[in-house]
Design a protein around this motif. Structure first.
Motif, PDB file in Angstrom:
ATOM      1  N   ALA A 192      63.130  31.265  29.233  1.00  0.00           N
ATOM      2  CA  ALA A 192      62.028  30.368  28.902  1.00  0.00           C
ATOM      3  C   ALA A 192      60.713  30.789  29.547  1.00  0.00           C
ATOM      4  O   ALA A 192      59.778  29.988  29.638  1.00  0.00           O
ATOM      5  CB  ALA A 192      62.377  28.940  29.332  1.00  0.00           C
ATOM      6  N   GLY A 193      60.615  32.057  29.969  1.00  0.00           N
ATOM      7  CA  GLY A 193      59.386  32.516  30.603  1.00  0.00           C
ATOM      8  C   GLY A 193      58.175  32.438  29.695  1.00  0.00           C
ATOM      9  O   GLY A 193      57.049  32.229  30.167  1.00  0.00           O
ATOM     10  N   TRP A 194      58.385  32.604  28.393  1.00  0.00           N
ATOM     11  CA  TRP A 194      57.269  32.566  27.446  1.00  0.00           C
ATOM     12  C   TRP A 194      56.604  31.197  27.379  1.00  0.00           C
ATOM     13  O   TRP A 194      55.468  31.067  26.894  1.00  0.00           O
ATOM     14  CB  TRP A 194      57.765  32.958  26.053  1.00  0.00           C
ATOM     15  CG  TRP A 194      58.971  32.184  25.610  1.00  0.00           C
ATOM     16  CD1 TRP A 194      60.276  32.462  25.867  1.00  0.00           C
ATOM     17  CD2 TRP A 194      58.970  30.968  24.856  1.00  0.00           C
ATOM     18  NE1 TRP A 194      61.100  31.512  25.321  1.00  0.00           N
ATOM     19  CE2 TRP A 194      60.324  30.587  24.690  1.00  0.00           C
ATOM     20  CE3 TRP A 194      57.964  30.179  24.299  1.00  0.00           C
ATOM     21  CZ2 TRP A 194      60.684  29.445  23.998  1.00  0.00           C
ATOM     22  CZ3 TRP A 194      58.325  29.039  23.608  1.00  0.00           C
ATOM     23  CH2 TRP A 194      59.676  28.678  23.458  1.00  0.00           C
ATOM     24  N   LEU A 195      57.314  30.149  27.881  1.00  0.00           N
ATOM     25  CA  LEU A 195      56.722  28.822  27.882  1.00  0.00           C
ATOM     26  C   LEU A 195      55.544  28.708  28.850  1.00  0.00           C
ATOM     27  O   LEU A 195      54.757  27.763  28.757  1.00  0.00           O
ATOM     28  CB  LEU A 195      57.785  27.782  28.256  1.00  0.00           C
ATOM     29  CG  LEU A 195      58.753  27.361  27.142  1.00  0.00           C
ATOM     30  CD1 LEU A 195      59.867  26.504  27.701  1.00  0.00           C
ATOM     31  CD2 LEU A 195      58.015  26.646  26.029  1.00  0.00           C
ATOM     32  N   ALA A 196      55.442  29.651  29.763  1.00  0.00           N
ATOM     33  CA  ALA A 196      54.345  29.618  30.735  1.00  0.00           C
ATOM     34  C   ALA A 196      53.040  30.162  30.150  1.00  0.00           C
ATOM     35  O   ALA A 196      52.004  30.116  30.813  1.00  0.00           O
ATOM     36  CB  ALA A 196      54.713  30.410  31.986  1.00  0.00           C
ATOM     37  N   THR A 197      53.079  30.690  28.933  1.00  0.00           N
ATOM     38  CA  THR A 197      51.874  31.233  28.300  1.00  0.00           C
ATOM     39  C   THR A 197      51.212  30.186  27.421  1.00  0.00           C
ATOM     40  O   THR A 197      51.867  29.251  26.938  1.00  0.00           O
ATOM     41  CB  THR A 197      52.217  32.462  27.449  1.00  0.00           C
ATOM     42  OG1 THR A 197      53.025  32.051  26.328  1.00  0.00           O
ATOM     43  CG2 THR A 197      52.980  33.492  28.270  1.00  0.00           C
ATOM     44  N   ALA A 198      49.906  30.358  27.203  1.00  0.00           N
ATOM     45  CA  ALA A 198      49.183  29.408  26.353  1.00  0.00           C
ATOM     46  C   ALA A 198      49.727  29.426  24.929  1.00  0.00           C
ATOM     47  O   ALA A 198      49.879  28.379  24.288  1.00  0.00           O
ATOM     48  CB  ALA A 198      47.695  29.740  26.357  1.00  0.00           C
ATOM     49  N   GLY A 199      50.014  30.628  24.421  1.00  0.00           N
ATOM     50  CA  GLY A 199      50.554  30.732  23.070  1.00  0.00           C
ATOM     51  C   GLY A 199      51.917  30.075  22.946  1.00  0.00           C
ATOM     52  O   GLY A 199      52.217  29.435  21.942  1.00  0.00           O
ATOM     53  N   GLY A 200      52.747  30.247  23.979  1.00  0.00           N
ATOM     54  CA  GLY A 200      54.068  29.632  23.960  1.00  0.00           C
ATOM     55  C   GLY A 200      53.986  28.121  23.972  1.00  0.00           C
ATOM     56  O   GLY A 200      54.708  27.438  23.236  1.00  0.00           O
ATOM     57  N   LEU A 201      53.124  27.577  24.812  1.00  0.00           N
ATOM     58  CA  LEU A 201      52.963  26.130  24.879  1.00  0.00           C
ATOM     59  C   LEU A 201      52.434  25.565  23.565  1.00  0.00           C
ATOM     60  O   LEU A 201      52.885  24.512  23.095  1.00  0.00           O
ATOM     61  CB  LEU A 201      52.025  25.763  26.028  1.00  0.00           C
ATOM     62  CG  LEU A 201      52.598  25.923  27.443  1.00  0.00           C
ATOM     63  CD1 LEU A 201      51.516  25.646  28.475  1.00  0.00           C
ATOM     64  CD2 LEU A 201      53.789  24.982  27.649  1.00  0.00           C
ATOM     65  N   ALA A 202      51.461  26.274  22.965  1.00  0.00           N
ATOM     66  CA  ALA A 202      50.900  25.803  21.696  1.00  0.00           C
ATOM     67  C   ALA A 202      51.958  25.814  20.598  1.00  0.00           C
ATOM     68  O   ALA A 202      52.051  24.878  19.792  1.00  0.00           O
ATOM     69  CB  ALA A 202      49.710  26.675  21.300  1.00  0.00           C
ATOM     70  N   MET A 203      52.764  26.875  20.571  1.00  0.00           N
ATOM     71  CA  MET A 203      53.802  26.969  19.545  1.00  0.00           C
ATOM     72  C   MET A 203      54.832  25.861  19.702  1.00  0.00           C
ATOM     73  O   MET A 203      55.200  25.186  18.731  1.00  0.00           O
ATOM     74  CB  MET A 203      54.493  28.329  19.612  1.00  0.00           C
ATOM     75  CG  MET A 203      55.620  28.499  18.600  1.00  0.00           C
ATOM     76  SD  MET A 203      56.422  30.108  18.694  1.00  0.00           S
ATOM     77  CE  MET A 203      57.215  29.990  20.309  1.00  0.00           C
ATOM     78  N   VAL A 204      55.326  25.646  20.923  1.00  0.00           N
ATOM     79  CA  VAL A 204      56.337  24.620  21.148  1.00  0.00           C
ATOM     80  C   VAL A 204      55.759  23.227  20.897  1.00  0.00           C
ATOM     81  O   VAL A 204      56.460  22.336  20.394  1.00  0.00           O
ATOM     82  CB  VAL A 204      56.907  24.731  22.576  1.00  0.00           C
ATOM     83  CG1 VAL A 204      57.741  23.518  22.916  1.00  0.00           C
ATOM     84  CG2 VAL A 204      57.752  25.989  22.704  1.00  0.00           C
ATOM     85  N   ALA A 205      54.489  23.023  21.233  1.00  0.00           N
ATOM     86  CA  ALA A 205      53.869  21.723  20.965  1.00  0.00           C
ATOM     87  C   ALA A 205      53.861  21.437  19.466  1.00  0.00           C
ATOM     88  O   ALA A 205      54.185  20.325  19.025  1.00  0.00           O
ATOM     89  CB  ALA A 205      52.453  21.690  21.522  1.00  0.00           C
ATOM     90  N   HIS A 206      53.510  22.444  18.675  1.00  0.00           N
ATOM     91  CA  HIS A 206      53.504  22.245  17.225  1.00  0.00           C
ATOM     92  C   HIS A 206      54.921  22.038  16.689  1.00  0.00           C
ATOM     93  O   HIS A 206      55.172  21.114  15.909  1.00  0.00           O
ATOM     94  CB  HIS A 206      52.864  23.449  16.530  1.00  0.00           C
ATOM     95  CG  HIS A 206      52.911  23.360  15.033  1.00  0.00           C
ATOM     96  ND1 HIS A 206      52.039  22.582  14.303  1.00  0.00           N
ATOM     97  CD2 HIS A 206      53.751  23.943  14.128  1.00  0.00           C
ATOM     98  CE1 HIS A 206      52.331  22.675  13.016  1.00  0.00           C
ATOM     99  NE2 HIS A 206      53.361  23.494  12.883  1.00  0.00           N
ATOM    100  N   LEU A 207      55.842  22.908  17.126  1.00  0.00           N
ATOM    101  CA  LEU A 207      57.211  22.802  16.630  1.00  0.00           C
ATOM    102  C   LEU A 207      57.883  21.511  17.071  1.00  0.00           C
ATOM    103  O   LEU A 207      58.611  20.886  16.300  1.00  0.00           O
ATOM    104  CB  LEU A 207      58.031  24.005  17.112  1.00  0.00           C
ATOM    105  CG  LEU A 207      57.626  25.375  16.555  1.00  0.00           C
ATOM    106  CD1 LEU A 207      58.494  26.467  17.159  1.00  0.00           C
ATOM    107  CD2 LEU A 207      57.730  25.398  15.043  1.00  0.00           C
TER     108      LEU A 207
END
Length: 288
Positions: A192-207
């Motif tokens: 879940a390291g990618w969750l620490a990135t802005a892009g990861g957070l934006a993607m998970v927020a949308h999904l």
């Protein structure tokens, strides 16, 4: 159909997200965030009162398990046999399995218009998603995709039963909240390291918020008013939306086969969604 339109943005959101995010981890994070959001919606909006009916633990547990199983089976199928073929088999088999399961479990007998519309829609879905694909049909991957379609049918039928005693928001929150908890180990194992990135957070927020919380709140409201088979067929709006976004947002160029599939799919949806003449709607064999 509105829910399926939101589901159709999933692939585009993943394509625009960080490269290091594994599909299984994305699916697990999506369900966890969506389940938490649905639970928060119920807690903040529902007035305090005694529940109208007790929760059936077996039905609730099986529905939540089916939600979690779909994520794992679908992404495993895509990894094994390719995106186009895995998606075509999983999404295309879902409405057929839901129609059969709805007949066996709930006694809902689909009419001929649903059968014809579903046949057109499933064929169009296959052409739209698999047309021009070069993936080979790996038997294990196809089996996993069929399992994903069966899981979709199972949670559609299961939650339809839960809606008999509870509101759509409560059912969505309960199923996805439990499924999100069950998928936390999958998220941790996949990374879940990618969750620490802005892009990861934006993607998970949308999904999590849009394609899960909002979409399933809409889906369960719709499911409360239509038979299982019809709801499952109308959900094939998802690949149609994904195809349109692929062209408009990602610049993909559809083949002639894919365009024909989109037309066939749209025609099938129109046929399946048309108003029923009183007396000729889906029959519920449990009562008059």
């Amino acid at each position: 159909m509105a829910a399926a339109v939101l589901w159709g943005t999933t692939g585009t959101a993943q394509a625009l997200g960080p490269d290091g995010a594994q599909s299984v981890a994305v699916g697990a994070a999506r369900v966890a965030v969506g389940g938490a959001a649905l639970a928060a919606l119920v807690v903040t909006r529902r007035p305090r009162r005694r529940a109208a009916a007790p929760w059936p633990p077996v039905a609730l547990g099986l529905s939540a398990a089916a939600v979690a199983a779909y994520q794992l089976l679908f992404f495993a199928a895509v990894r094994s046999t390719g995106v186009a073929l895995g998606t075509a088999v999983a999404i295309g088999s879902g409405p057929v399995a839901a129609g059969l399961l709805g007949l066996v479990v709930r006694g809902e007998r689909p009419d001929r218009a649903w059968a014809a519309g579903t046949a057109f829609a499933v064929a169009g879905c296959a052409l739209l998603l698999a047309g021009g694909g070069d993936a080979e049909a790996d038997p294990a991957g196809v089996a996993l995709a069929l399992g994903a379609g069966a899981s979709y049918a199972a949670y559609t039928v299961g939650t339809k039963g839960l809606l008999d005693g509870h509101g759509p928001d409560e059912v969505a929150a309960a199923c996805f909240g439990l499924a999100g908890v069950a998928l936390v180990p999958a998220l941790l194992l996949a990374g879940a390291g990618w969750l620490a990135t802005a892009g990861g957070l934006a993607m998970v927020a949308h999904l999590g918020l849009v394609t899960t919380a909002v979409a399933y709140a809409l889906f369960f409201r719709g499911l409360d008013g239509v038979p299982v088979a019809t709801a499952a067929t109308l959900s094939l709006t998802e690949p149609l939306t994904a195809g349109v976004l692929g062209v408009v947002v990602l610049g993909e160029r559809p083949t002639a086969v894919a365009v024909a599939g989109a037309g066939l799919l749209l025609g099938g949806l129109v046929l399946a969604a048309r108003p029923r003449v009183p007396g000729h709607a889906h029959r519920d064999l449990r009562g008059p």
